[in-house]
Write a protein that holds these residues in place. Structure first.
Motif, mmCIF file in Angstrom:
data_model
loop_
_atom_site.group_PDB
_atom_site.id
_atom_site.type_symbol
_atom_site.label_atom_id
_atom_site.label_comp_id
_atom_site.label_asym_id
_atom_site.label_seq_id
_atom_site.Cartn_x
_atom_site.Cartn_y
_atom_site.Cartn_z
ATOM 1 N N HIS A 132 0.839 -1.182 0.000
ATOM 2 C CA HIS A 132 0.000 0.000 0.000
ATOM 3 C C HIS A 132 0.886 1.249 0.000
ATOM 4 O O HIS A 132 1.967 1.257 0.595
ATOM 5 C CB HIS A 132 -0.890 0.042 1.239
ATOM 6 N N ALA A 133 0.412 2.294 -0.672
ATOM 7 C CA ALA A 133 1.201 3.527 -0.733
ATOM 8 C C ALA A 133 0.270 4.706 -0.965
ATOM 9 O O ALA A 133 -0.869 4.549 -1.408
ATOM 10 C CB ALA A 133 2.236 3.455 -1.853
ATOM 11 N N TYR A 134 0.758 5.891 -0.644
ATOM 12 C CA TYR A 134 0.074 7.120 -1.051
ATOM 13 C C TYR A 134 1.061 7.990 -1.810
ATOM 14 O O TYR A 134 2.289 7.871 -1.638
ATOM 15 C CB TYR A 134 -0.518 7.880 0.147
ATOM 16 N N TYR A 135 0.517 8.860 -2.656
ATOM 17 C CA TYR A 135 1.324 9.805 -3.422
ATOM 18 C C TYR A 135 0.598 11.145 -3.447
ATOM 19 O O TYR A 135 -0.577 11.199 -3.802
ATOM 20 C CB TYR A 135 1.506 9.332 -4.863
ATOM 21 N N TYR A 136 1.271 12.212 -3.056
ATOM 22 C CA TYR A 136 0.713 13.543 -3.301
ATOM 23 C C TYR A 136 1.774 14.422 -3.932
ATOM 24 O O TYR A 136 2.971 14.110 -3.895
ATOM 25 C CB TYR A 136 0.112 14.168 -2.042
ATOM 26 N N VAL A 137 1.337 15.504 -4.529
ATOM 27 C CA VAL A 137 2.234 16.395 -5.262
ATOM 28 C C VAL A 137 2.433 17.684 -4.477
ATOM 29 O O VAL A 137 1.474 18.253 -3.936
ATOM 30 C CB VAL A 137 1.666 16.703 -6.660
ATOM 31 N N ARG A 138 3.671 18.112 -4.416
ATOM 32 C CA ARG A 138 4.013 19.427 -3.869
ATOM 33 C C ARG A 138 4.633 20.256 -4.981
ATOM 34 O O ARG A 138 5.571 19.805 -5.649
ATOM 35 C CB ARG A 138 4.983 19.293 -2.689
ATOM 36 N N VAL A 139 4.110 21.448 -5.196
ATOM 37 C CA VAL A 139 4.629 22.367 -6.205
ATOM 38 C C VAL A 139 5.218 23.570 -5.497
ATOM 39 O O VAL A 139 4.569 24.182 -4.640
ATOM 40 C CB VAL A 139 3.515 22.812 -7.177
ATOM 41 N N LEU A 140 6.445 23.919 -5.839
ATOM 42 C CA LEU A 140 7.154 25.029 -5.213
ATOM 43 C C LEU A 140 7.306 26.205 -6.160
ATOM 44 O O LEU A 140 7.638 26.017 -7.341
ATOM 45 C CB LEU A 140 8.542 24.589 -4.752
ATOM 46 N N GLU A 141 7.072 27.406 -5.650
ATOM 47 C CA GLU A 141 7.368 28.622 -6.397
ATOM 48 C C GLU A 141 8.845 28.977 -6.244
ATOM 49 O O GLU A 141 9.557 28.450 -5.373
ATOM 50 C CB GLU A 141 6.536 29.795 -5.863
ATOM 51 N N ILE A 142 9.297 29.910 -7.078
ATOM 52 C CA ILE A 142 10.620 30.495 -6.888
ATOM 53 C C ILE A 142 10.598 31.347 -5.616
ATOM 54 O O ILE A 142 9.533 31.680 -5.097
ATOM 55 C CB ILE A 142 11.028 31.349 -8.102
ATOM 56 N N PRO A 143 11.751 31.715 -5.063
ATOM 57 C CA PRO A 143 11.766 32.548 -3.859
ATOM 58 C C PRO A 143 11.064 33.895 -4.067
ATOM 59 O O PRO A 143 11.210 34.530 -5.123
ATOM 60 C CB PRO A 143 13.260 32.740 -3.592
ATOM 61 N N THR A 144 10.305 34.291 -3.064
ATOM 62 C CA THR A 144 9.584 35.568 -3.073
ATOM 63 C C THR A 144 9.658 36.200 -1.684
ATOM 64 O O THR A 144 9.951 35.515 -0.693
ATOM 65 C CB THR A 144 8.104 35.360 -3.463
ATOM 66 N N PRO A 145 9.356 37.499 -1.561
ATOM 67 C CA PRO A 145 9.392 38.148 -0.247
ATOM 68 C C PRO A 145 8.240 37.684 0.643
ATOM 69 O O PRO A 145 7.148 37.357 0.160
ATOM 70 C CB PRO A 145 9.246 39.642 -0.582
ATOM 71 N N THR A 146 8.470 37.681 1.935
ATOM 72 C CA THR A 146 7.403 37.436 2.899
ATOM 73 C C THR A 146 6.721 38.755 3.239
ATOM 74 O O THR A 146 7.174 39.835 2.852
ATOM 75 C CB THR A 146 7.945 36.814 4.185
ATOM 76 N N TRP A 147 5.642 38.674 4.006
ATOM 77 C CA TRP A 147 4.910 39.889 4.375
ATOM 78 C C TRP A 147 5.780 40.828 5.205
ATOM 79 O O TRP A 147 5.582 42.053 5.168
ATOM 80 C CB TRP A 147 3.618 39.542 5.109
ATOM 81 N N LEU A 148 6.760 40.284 5.908
ATOM 82 C CA LEU A 148 7.669 41.138 6.679
ATOM 83 C C LEU A 148 8.501 42.026 5.762
ATOM 84 O O LEU A 148 8.762 43.199 6.073
ATOM 85 C CB LEU A 148 8.584 40.280 7.554
ATOM 86 N N ALA A 149 8.928 41.488 4.625
ATOM 87 C CA ALA A 149 9.688 42.293 3.665
ATOM 88 C C ALA A 149 8.809 43.397 3.074
ATOM 89 O O ALA A 149 9.261 44.537 2.888
ATOM 90 C CB ALA A 149 10.238 41.401 2.560
ATOM 91 N N TYR A 150 7.553 43.080 2.796
ATOM 92 C CA TYR A 150 6.633 44.099 2.284
ATOM 93 C C TYR A 150 6.366 45.170 3.346
ATOM 94 O O TYR A 150 6.299 46.366 3.036
ATOM 95 C CB TYR A 150 5.327 43.451 1.826
#
Length: 634
Positions: A583-601
């Motif tokens: 038995h197994a499970y599979y899910y997908v994770r998609v990553l964006e390129i680096p971006t600023p957090t709300w602290l940077a804004y």
């Protein structure tokens, strides 16, 4: 010549491919219109698979939640729905707020416990004033001491005793939320789903659930939401839900959230009553709780770096110091708190008791207490109204969740919150019924805020070039199963292949990579997980250790560019370690390129905020799909 397979021919095709028969019940084909093998010039006649992504927040609090309205939130359900529909709204601290694009659906999920207390006080409600405790908190607020009134309410919550104990009063204010949802619900345009939050805090450990109905006012009006005052045991909540369905003919489900604050109880090895998990419990849990809210303001719950040391992206929005301020976290609690390991432990339980108690899909939502469903880092109005955008210290150092009963070592400050998340649902139309049904069949996914489109289909005979076909979904649905479904044993000697398409948020960042997360139980009976890179932007190649180099970083302060990464990625991934007996499970994770957090804004907007040294200024936002589960039998 194009030919659309429908009805019995589709059933036979899916059965022959070893696919999930349970998914057939969700295909909206009218038997009277389904001609077997009928040929149509238009390729879209009889098309029935979910073909659109709808975006929403299933966990938003308004001033009707006591822990929102008593600490500065002046906006009720009306403003919450108007904001979600794209209108400009004045926030509680006075600034205006608006979404980059409207949401498609919203659940106002106010806490059941003394629901509506703040507006009761504001209105000097006669029923409230007739109650001695109600008169006391009312007079404290009117005398200019709302904090004392809030503390008084908190004391009642701690001892789990309802200080009002007035169902009629609760019903009155819940009906106001229902009426507001009816007003703003517009099938095909915007879906206002009914719901509330059950706020179980057993020994200050988080076992909260958001309850979401499929139904309108004809069924949910006049209910009294089940509260922690009624019981702290999730199984009692399920009893209440079952009774609701039996009484009304309606439909309802619940979403747990923030296992990271449960100190090991969210996915525990025992029931709340101390008895071990058994098949009956597992079946009931998955009947009533098919999904888990995996990411939100109070931390991300997909993975933990101690549990996944080889995953360079596991340490994201990590809150792991303790529960709601009374007990510190210990390492043995972690496997029972995070989705990735809970999903794997569910497979082990399936081997032992025959049913998987943790076979959940994944969604994100905000848990904002501002009435404003803001999930973008550049538009973050905070966890609670005292932390709305401003240059005042509360925006950074307010402690919104964990009191410092045990000192600073357990306290999490507001600067450690993340502007997360959103729920994405694959459906054909934007209605209560279609959105709820997508949630029920788990054809949903979570993001930490961006609206990236992700589709996953698994099968046995996909070829690599098929991921690039313009009719990617139409053909693949006939030969595979989507996120949230089961995949059964395929042809001998074959391994499952996964077709993944990901498209960036049109108002957001490019994509870095697509990953597949696998979970299984090894030969020694131990749950295992592993992350595979399935597709990535640019001409990078894994090194000798199989590690893919970083995509790069264009962030400068609150700015970044999409000169790296890809606007769209496609993956055809075949499990290289497949064991057909496992038995197994599979899910997908998609990553964006680096971006600023709300602290940077914030730093760019206000300047000189004197942020703590550990403030995170750059991150990689992501999406998590609901899993696909493989079973040798079927």
């Amino acid at each position: 010549m194009k030919q659309i397979l429908v009805g019995a021919s589709l059933t036979a095709l899916m059965a022959g491919a070893g696919l999930a028969q349970s998914y057939l019940g969700d295909l909206a084909i009218d038997p009277e219109d389904a001609g077997i093998g009928t040929q149509h010039y238009s390729p879209f006649v009889d098309q029935s698979f979910p073909n659109r992504v709808f975006w929403g927040d299933t966990h938003l609090h308004t001033s009707y939640s006591t822990d929102a309205g008593m600490v500065g939130n002046a906006l009720g359900p009306d403003e919450a729905f108007r904001f979600a529909r794209g209108e400009k709204v004045r926030a509680s601290l006075g600034d205006y707020a608006q979404l980059v694009r409207p949401l498609d659906f919203l659940v106002v999920a106010d806490h059941a416990e003394n629901l509506g207390l703040a507006p009761m006080i504001s209105e000097s409600n006669p029923q409230l004033l007739a109650n001695s405790w109600g008169r006391q908190v009312h007079d404290l607020v009117k005398a200019g001491d709302p904090l004392a009134a809030y503390v008084l309410w908190g004391e009642s919550m701690m001892v789990n005793t309802d200080p009002l104990d007035d169902d009629d009063l609760t019903r009155t204010f819940y009906n106001r939320i229902v009426d507001t949802a009816e007003h703003y619900n517009e099938p095909g345009v915007f879906t206002a789903l009914n719901g509330f939050e059950w706020t179980s805090v057993t020994n200050a450990n988080n076992l909260h659930r958001v309850v979401m109905f499929r139904d309108g006012a004809d069924k949910v009006a006049d209910i009294v939401p089940f509260s922690n005052y009624d019981s702290s045991d999730p199984e009692d909540l399920w009893d209440w839900m079952e009774a609701y369905e039996a009484r009304t003919g309606g439909k309802v489900m619940a979403f747990p959230h923030n296992g990271n604050l449960s100190n090991g109880l969210m996915f525990d090895d025992a029931r709340a009553n101390g008895e071990p998990l058994d098949a009956a419990y597992a079946e009931r849990r998955m009947r009533w709780e098919p999904l888990y809210e995996v990411t939100q303001i109070k931390g991300d719950g997909e993975a933990h770096p101690m549990l996944s040391p080889n995953d360079e992206f596991a340490d994201y929005g990590t809150w792991d110091r303790g529960n709601f301020g009374t007990e510190l976290k210990t390492p043995e609690m972690l496997p029972r708190e995070y989705a990735r390991d809970a999903l794997a432990r569910g497979l082990k339980y399936e081997e032992e008791i025959g049913v998987n108690p943790f076979k959940f899909g994944m969604i994100g939502s905000t848990d904002s207490h501002t009435s404003l469903a803001t999930s973008r880092e550049d538009n973050y109005f905070g966890k609670a109204s005292m932390a709305e955008p401003s240059a005042i210290e509360d925006r950074i150092s307010e402690n919104p969740i964990q009191p410092d009963f045990l000192g600073e070592e357990i306290t999490v400050k507001h600067y450690e919150t993340i502007a997360s998340g959103l729920a994405a649902a694959w459906a054909r139309e934007n209605t209560r019924e279609a959105i709820w049904d997508a949630f029920k069949r788990k054809e949903v996914y979570a993001t930490t805020g961006p609206r990236m489109t992700v589709r996953v289909i698994a099968g046995w005979d996909f070829e690599p070039e098929e991921v690039h076909r313009p009719d990617f979904a139409a053909e693949r649905y006939a030969r595979g199963v989507p996120m949230g479904a089961d995949l059964f044993a395929g042809p001998e000697g074959s391994a499952p292949s996964f077709m993944v398409r990901a498209l960036r948020d049109p108002d957001g960042a490019n994509l870095d990579r697509i990953q597949v997360v696998k979970g299984w139980v090894d030969a020694n009976g131990e749950p295992r997980t592993k992350v595979f890179d399935a597709a990535w932007a640019g001409d990078r190649a894994p090194n000798a250790d199989g590690i893919l180099p970083p995509v790069g970083d264009t962030v400068t302060g609150a700015d970044y560019t999409n000169t790296i990464g890809s606007a769209a990625l496609g993956a055809h991934w075949v499990d290289p370690e497949f064991d057909p007996s496992q038995h197994a499970y599979y899910y997908v994770r998609v990553l964006e390129i680096p971006t600023p957090t709300w602290l940077a804004y914030d730093e760019a907007f206000y300047g000189n905020l004197e942020l703590p040294e550990d403030a995170v200024m750059v991150h990689q936002e992501r999406a998590y799909t609901s899993p696909i589960w493989y079973a040798p039998e079927g």
